[in-house]
Every structure is written in C-alpha cells, then in structure tokens.
Design an enzyme around this catalytic site. Structure first.
Site, PDB file in Angstrom:
ATOM      1  N   HIS A  54       6.329   5.810  -2.046  1.00  0.00           N
ATOM      2  CA  HIS A  54       7.070   6.177  -0.974  1.00  0.00           C
ATOM      3  C   HIS A  54       7.076   7.949  -1.876  1.00  0.00           C
ATOM      4  O   HIS A  54       7.860   8.634  -1.223  1.00  0.00           O
ATOM      5  CB  HIS A  54       8.617   5.772  -0.842  1.00  0.00           C
ATOM      6  CG  HIS A  54       8.399   4.398  -0.426  1.00  0.00           C
ATOM      7  ND1 HIS A  54       7.935   4.247   1.898  1.00  0.00           N
ATOM      8  CD2 HIS A  54       7.693   3.443  -0.184  1.00  0.00           C
ATOM      9  CE1 HIS A  54       8.101   3.414   1.688  1.00  0.00           C
ATOM     10  NE2 HIS A  54       7.822   2.455   1.219  1.00  0.00           N
ATOM     11  N   ASP A  80      13.068   8.760   4.029  1.00  0.00           N
ATOM     12  CA  ASP A  80      11.538   7.954   5.295  1.00  0.00           C
ATOM     13  C   ASP A  80      12.319   6.679   5.621  1.00  0.00           C
ATOM     14  O   ASP A  80      13.099   5.914   5.531  1.00  0.00           O
ATOM     15  CB  ASP A  80      10.872   8.335   3.467  1.00  0.00           C
ATOM     16  CG  ASP A  80      11.309   6.383   2.659  1.00  0.00           C
ATOM     17  OD1 ASP A  80      12.430   6.079   3.092  1.00  0.00           O
ATOM     18  OD2 ASP A  80      11.188   6.539   1.988  1.00  0.00           O
TER      19      ASP A  80
END
Length: 475
Positions: free
Chosen positions: A21, A116
């Site tokens: 990520h 995210d």
C-alpha cells in the site's frame, strides 16, 4: 506591476501499513510533486512498521516537495495478538493510530486527503475539517468493481459466498469464479470479512477514486465502474485510472551488485525470476517441490529464498526486509551446488523492479500481488502465476484468461502442493515454448501501452491532470 504567484495545492496522503500500500501511494506523491507542482504531506503510520518501510522513509532521494509526517507509534499489545489475521491487524493498527489524526490535520492544513482501502476511518475527521477526501485504490479495477458491488451482495446473499453454485456476476464486468474469491470474503463470520465490508462500503463516501490501473489493461472493468447503471445507482464516485504506478528501478547497493553482475552474463530473456512479494511465503513441502522443479527444468533462474511457513502464506507481511535466513537450512540438500551457474539464490529482499527491467529477465514466477503484476507488465515480462493469499487468485485469473500474459500451474487432484513435474512443465512452457513467446509479445505490447498511458497526453497522465485541476480549484 505585481505578478501573482500561483498557490500550490497542498495534499496529504495516508496509506495503511504494508509495503504493497505504501509503495504506490509514495510513487504517486512523487509524481504529484515532480510533474504537477503539488505540495505533499505523506502521513506514515509507524506502529508495526517493517524494516523496509523504515528504510524507504530514511532515503536521501525523497523530493523536496514531500514532507514525511510520522504518526507516533501506539501500543498495540492489548489490541492484537499472535492469532490476529493480517487484515484485522492492519485495520486495528490504523484505528488506534488515527486517534491522533485530527491534531495532525489541523497542523498540516491540507486541502485534500487521499486515503487508501484500509484507512477510510479518516474520512469523517477530514469532513469535519472541510478537507476533500479521495481514495487511492491499490488493487485492480476488477476488484474495485467487485468491492463496489459487495454491499449489495452482502444484503442479497444468504449464507457463504463460497457455497454459491455459480460465479458471482459482477455488474458490467467478468464474473468472478467462487474458487478465485479473495480470502477476506470467504468466511462472512470472521473479522476479516467485517473489516473488508466496512471499508469497501465507504468507497461511496469519497469525492473520487484513484485507480492504479490503465485503460488498455482493464478496459471492461474501467468502463463498467464509470458507465454501468448499477454503479450510478449506488452513487459510486468518479474513477480516475492513473496507473501503472510502480517503484522505479531502485538504487543498487553493493550487496545487490552480484545479482546484476550475474544477470549481465546471461542471454536475453533467459532468466526466470522467482519471488513472492513483500509478504508471501511457501510451506516447507511446497518450497522443496519448487526447488526440485526449477532444477529439473534446466532453465536459468533467480530464486528469492525466504524462510518457509507452514502456518500462513502471508507470514512475512509485517517483517518485510527484516528477516534473516540461511537457505541451506531449508532448500533440498545439494540444491545450491547442483544449480550453481544456472541459478542464483538470494535472500529475502531484492530490487525487484530493477531485476524485472534487466534484459536477461524472461519471465516472473510471482504471487500476483497487484504491485508485482504491474511491475512485471511495465517491463514487458510474462508471469508464471502462483497466487498465495488476499485477492491474488483473482489477479492470476485476470492475467491468464483476461489479458493473456500468464500461465498457472495445476495442482493434481488430492494433492495440496504443486508437484515438481508440473513446475518443470510450466517453467519450460513460459521460458522456451511457443505459448511463452506469445505471452512475452503480449507483455511487450502492454509495456508500450503503459509507457504511453503515463506519458504527457496519455490516458493516465490526463486522468491525473483532470483531478489536479479539481484540487487547484480548492485553493
């Protein structure tokens, strides 16, 4: 005469823990600074940080327009334990860390916050401070379509999805086979599913979704999430394909130099690169079969060796770049000696993008994490698909059947591992067979397409310009 100076938008990015990520969001941050004159505050959750994460943010090469803001570590000892599964551990770490977010945002004063998949708890805090919120979707557009459909699926389906008799018909895109479903939705009774559903249900709350893919790679899914009536009905936000955002060819350390010296002495397209991403591990039995299959194939290879784990395929997720191991203790006896000259065994963390970009790399035996898949295709390298966990089975099927750049080995009935003979077969197929040549040509086409998409005037570049114009209007 006074000349007015354009005020640069100030954007904050907030990735969840895990290099899968952090890496694409950090690459996006660098592009915003370098190509679009944006000021960036990159908010880093430091609790549970891996060695690789720490090394990344200590790099001297961070552009001047990026300010690293460390969110102080929190004590997780009463929140997680050794039995806490990966996604639950990530989400609980985020939940505890973000208790400090309001004061940080008040001090940083961004106009836009980019979260995210698993930092969506920040949305309410940002809204209360009149900060616009976007979501960076780090996985495929196919999984994005599935995620936007999941709240409806959750309401309409009784029982477990894995008990359904037919593939799940995701609106406007490819049906998802039950056996390919990501781990987090395979058991609706556990926290992994509840966390995944929680975060995916919140995609509709943001002002836009930044998707790490591009038009030529996933045309069907991207068209679906933008045009299909279902996504309009659920008020899905605008989707901006901005990929492929991958790690650039890394700086080569003295420790890594021997890898590239070895690669320089190999013929073009002749080396199979074997690596399972930042968190993937094999069982002891499977690692033994893999080693024998590589040896039997008689093909050149680089094997990124990592301590096996019989407990979890994602055992290395929170220890990226930090594990010490001795491959001679778990690879077959004599393997290194018998394959000397043909194969190169390296320890658990290597400059993957640089290896894939080397002219000698001919194929990538990969776990099919989305970042690794994008890196492979961006360098024109076909994939021997070996999915391990999360959504990797979905990615592998997309790459094999939807895109035509991958082949998956077959597990024989009654077996739990891929056998050495099957490994030998698929390695030979992708390295020297006609099917491998077709996949390599298709991967090369996608490499050119990716380069075009990211170049000035390309589809992904234009998507970023479009959203940057929106952010500039907020200043």
């Amino acid at each position: 005469m006074v000349v007015s100076k354009e005020v640069k938008p100030h954007i904050a990015l907030l990735p969840s823990p895990g290099m899968g990520h952090i890496t694409p969001l950090f690459e996006f941050a660098k592009r915003l600074v370098t190509n679009h004159g944006i000021l960036v505050s990159f908010l880093v959750i430091t609790a549970d940080a891996s060695a690789a994460q720490t090394q990344l943010f200590q790099s001297p090469d961070i552009p001047a327009g990026i300010c690293i803001v460390n969110i102080p570590p929190v004590d997780m000892s009463n929140v997680i334990n050794e039995n806490t599964l990966v996604l639950s551990r990530v989400c609980l770490t985020v939940q505890e860390s973000l208790k400090l977010l309001r004061s940080i945002l008040v001090e940083v004063k961004p106009k836009v916050l980019i979260v995210d998949l698993f930092t969506s708890q920040a949305i309410e805090v940002a809204r209360e401070l009149s900060i616009s919120v976007y979501s960076f979707y780090t996985a495929s557009a196919g999984l994005l379509a599935f995620s936007l459909y999941l709240p409806t699926l959750d309401r309409e389906v009784e029982g477990e999805y894995v008990d359904l008799l037919e593939p799940i018909k995701v609106p406007g895109t490819r049906p998802e086979r039950i056996e390919d479903l990501l781990d987090q939705v395979r058991n609706r009774k556990i926290d992994e599913y509840k966390w995944f559903l929680f975060h995916m249900s919140r995609l509709a709350l943001v002002d836009g979704i930044l998707e790490n893919s591009w038009e030529d790679l996933e045309p069907l899914s991207l068209k679906a999430v933008r045009e299909h009536e279902y996504y309009k009905t659920v008020q899905a936000p605008p989707v901006y394909p901005i990929g492929p955002l991958i790690k650039p060819d890394e700086f080569i350390t003295d420790k890594d130099a021997r890898i590239f010296t070895w690669l320089d002495n190999q013929p073009p397209d002749s080396v199979l690169f074997v690596a399972f991403g930042s968190g993937g591990t094999l069982t002891s039995e499977q690692l033994t079969e893999l080693a024998w299959g590589l040896e039997m194939s008689e093909q050149r290879f680089i094997l990124v060796a990592r301590n096996p784990s019989d407990a979890s395929a994602s055992a290395a997720f929170f220890n990226v770049g930090g594990d010490q191991n001795d491959p001679s203790t778990y690879l077959p006896e004599g393997f290194a000696e018998r394959t000397q000259g043909v194969g190169l065994i390296v320890h658990s963390w290597v400059p993957q993008a640089a290896i894939l970009g080397h002219s000698s790399s001919g194929a990538f035996l990969s776990h099919c994490g989305w970042n690794s898949s994008l890196e492979s295709l961006s360098h024109g390298v076909p994939i021997l698909a070996w999915p391990l966990y999360a959504e990797q089975r979905m990615n592998a099927t997309l790459l094999e059947e939807g895109v035509g750049v991958a082949v998956k080995p077959v597990v024989q009935p009654g077996k739990k591992v891929v056998g050495r003979e099957e490994i030998e077969r698929v390695v030979r197929l992708i390295m020297e067979g006609e099917e491998g040549k077709v996949m390599r040509r298709r991967a090369e086409q996608l490499k050119e397409s990716a380069d075009t998409a990211l170049s000035c005037g390309g589809s992904s570049y234009n998507s970023v310009c479009q959203v940057v114009d929106i952010w500039k209007s907020l200043v």
